[in-house]
Design a protein around this motif. Sequence first.
Motif, short mmCIF file in Angstrom:
data_model
loop_
_atom_site.label_atom_id
_atom_site.label_comp_id
_atom_site.label_asym_id
_atom_site.label_seq_id
_atom_site.Cartn_x
_atom_site.Cartn_y
_atom_site.Cartn_z
N TRP A 196 0.81 -1.21 0.00
CA TRP A 196 0.00 0.00 0.00
C TRP A 196 0.85 1.27 0.00
N LEU A 197 1.87 1.32 0.80
CA LEU A 197 2.70 2.52 0.87
C LEU A 197 3.37 2.80 -0.47
N ARG A 198 3.80 1.75 -1.15
CA ARG A 198 4.39 1.95 -2.48
C ARG A 198 3.35 2.50 -3.45
N GLN A 199 2.11 2.03 -3.34
CA GLN A 199 1.05 2.56 -4.21
C GLN A 199 0.85 4.06 -3.96
N VAL A 200 0.87 4.47 -2.70
CA VAL A 200 0.69 5.89 -2.37
C VAL A 200 1.82 6.71 -2.96
N LEU A 201 3.04 6.21 -2.83
CA LEU A 201 4.19 6.94 -3.39
C LEU A 201 4.15 6.96 -4.91
N ASP A 202 3.84 5.83 -5.53
CA ASP A 202 3.83 5.77 -6.99
C ASP A 202 2.77 6.70 -7.60
N ALA A 203 1.65 6.87 -6.90
CA ALA A 203 0.62 7.79 -7.39
C ALA A 203 1.14 9.22 -7.42
N GLN A 204 1.98 9.58 -6.46
CA GLN A 204 2.57 10.92 -6.44
C GLN A 204 3.64 11.06 -7.52
N ARG A 205 4.44 10.02 -7.67
CA ARG A 205 5.47 10.05 -8.71
C ARG A 205 4.87 10.16 -10.11
N ALA A 206 3.71 9.54 -10.28
CA ALA A 206 3.09 9.49 -11.62
C ALA A 206 2.71 10.86 -12.15
N VAL A 207 2.51 11.83 -11.26
CA VAL A 207 2.14 13.17 -11.73
C VAL A 207 3.31 14.15 -11.62
N SER A 208 4.51 13.64 -11.40
CA SER A 208 5.76 14.41 -11.34
C SER A 208 5.88 15.29 -10.11
N ALA A 209 5.33 14.86 -8.98
CA ALA A 209 5.55 15.58 -7.72
C ALA A 209 7.03 15.52 -7.36
N ASN A 210 7.57 16.62 -6.84
CA ASN A 210 8.99 16.61 -6.46
C ASN A 210 9.20 16.66 -4.94
N LEU A 211 8.12 16.76 -4.17
CA LEU A 211 8.18 16.60 -2.72
C LEU A 211 7.12 15.56 -2.36
N LEU A 212 7.57 14.37 -2.02
CA LEU A 212 6.66 13.27 -1.72
C LEU A 212 6.16 13.37 -0.29
N LEU A 213 4.96 12.85 -0.06
CA LEU A 213 4.34 12.89 1.26
C LEU A 213 4.12 11.48 1.79
N THR A 214 4.28 11.32 3.09
CA THR A 214 3.82 10.10 3.73
C THR A 214 2.29 10.11 3.71
N PRO A 215 1.62 8.98 4.01
CA PRO A 215 0.17 8.92 3.79
C PRO A 215 -0.64 10.00 4.50
N GLY A 216 -0.25 10.42 5.71
CA GLY A 216 -0.99 11.49 6.38
C GLY A 216 -2.30 11.04 6.98
N ARG A 217 -2.36 9.80 7.46
CA ARG A 217 -3.56 9.35 8.17
C ARG A 217 -3.78 10.21 9.41
N ALA A 218 -5.04 10.41 9.77
CA ALA A 218 -5.37 11.29 10.87
C ALA A 218 -4.89 10.72 12.20
#
Length: 473
Positions: A196-218
Amino acid sequence: MAHEEPDLMPGDDLEWLEGENSLTEVVDEEQLQDEAANAWLAAEEEYVPIDNGEGYLAVGGADAGSVVAALPAGSTVREVSSAPVVASRDDALSGDRPVYLVHHGARHANFLPIVMGDLHHKKGRSLTLGAIVNLPSAKAGKFTSFFRQASVAALRIADPQCYRLDDKILRLPPSPIGKRALEYAPYLASNDSPDWLRQVLDAQRAVSANLLLTPGRALNPDDPQKSLDSAFQQADQVLALTERGERVALNLTIPSRWLASGALRNRLLDEILDQDQFDVLYVRIQWAPSKAFTPTVDADLLMGIRRLANLCVDEGRSLLLPQSGITGWLALAHGATGFGLGVSGSEQAFTEHAFRRSQPGRQQAQRYFERQMLHTVDRSAHDVIQNVGGYMNCDCAYCPALFDSQPWSHPLAALHHVYAMGVLTARVHEDSGRGGRHSAVRRIVAGARRWSSGLPLGSDDVPRHLPVWDQAL
């Protein structure tokens, strides 16, 4: 480049009357058309050179806001001015200029690169721009195109909005994860998957984000230690998945109790202090609902934000406050690196959902941000106070067309707001030579309070936050 309005997603609609934060309502995109604002897209293409001589910034036409290496054939160059070099990601986070994050929402997003380019051209030596997109709100291709055009943004952030999974902790609307959110962000349906964590990161990479975020669960204030341990464990796992050249921000989503309550605040700050592997924090705070575009006056919460910002600046960490509006701007005084806002009420503050009965046929309020009083007022109030002695007219490019247009142009009012907040952000840096950012913000707030005192305003237009802020500073 052809412009497209993003698909409307919950919480992104422009609501000038109430603190709308709906995650489910759908609005017909035909309502977004506005001839006065669309005229900006048809403006003549014009470019200014970049200071280092390597490229040009488009300041007019459909590609405004983008930086190009070479001039398109037949284009016009404005040689009387130039634009600063766009900062790198790391320079943006460690530099002395405040970071102004512009949220890509569902309304009028195609105009935002124009405003960002305008700000970079005129104020880019006093602020650094960033852009935030919300992954569950549109197709990845739209966000990639947005980032490409808004190339003056030194920071590109693709927020996974995993807090949508935490409707037992946060006060969210019913069904915070709709069908389209699952289509655009399928990781929201697979949070129990081993990768799951890799999926969250890959979704950010896919749109060319240059500052990645951890999931940010409440973070759950009713089970604080377990919640903190889980969040930081996930964050460490994300760090282990990063690749060379990538940078990760610790993404936290917290109900306001975490900062307003002394015991919870101390526990949170102590845990953050121990997490020295993260030098960038991205903190979204949910606070009590109010009318849209109205800053918080909760003194305990403001003190908590101050303590958080103080900790970060003392420890040499960058604090970014997304979706915080002018309250986030205030935090620049206490050490925050940057803050974020967009054109909708929900992008000005991440407030608790409150049920409101629908009002069929209700006219959208005509609201205008008064930079001089740090507040948004009804147009009728603006018509009165602009004749008061000492009033300073806005000199942005959008106001002349806004006040000439019939009917009132909500997109132009929104663009004026985004631009004016950028000017206020730059002013903090420009005036920081006399006592730093804290003194600069204090002078701006004190000046707004003095000027606003005694103005002939209706109840909804009084800037009630100014006395609280003045005292807090």
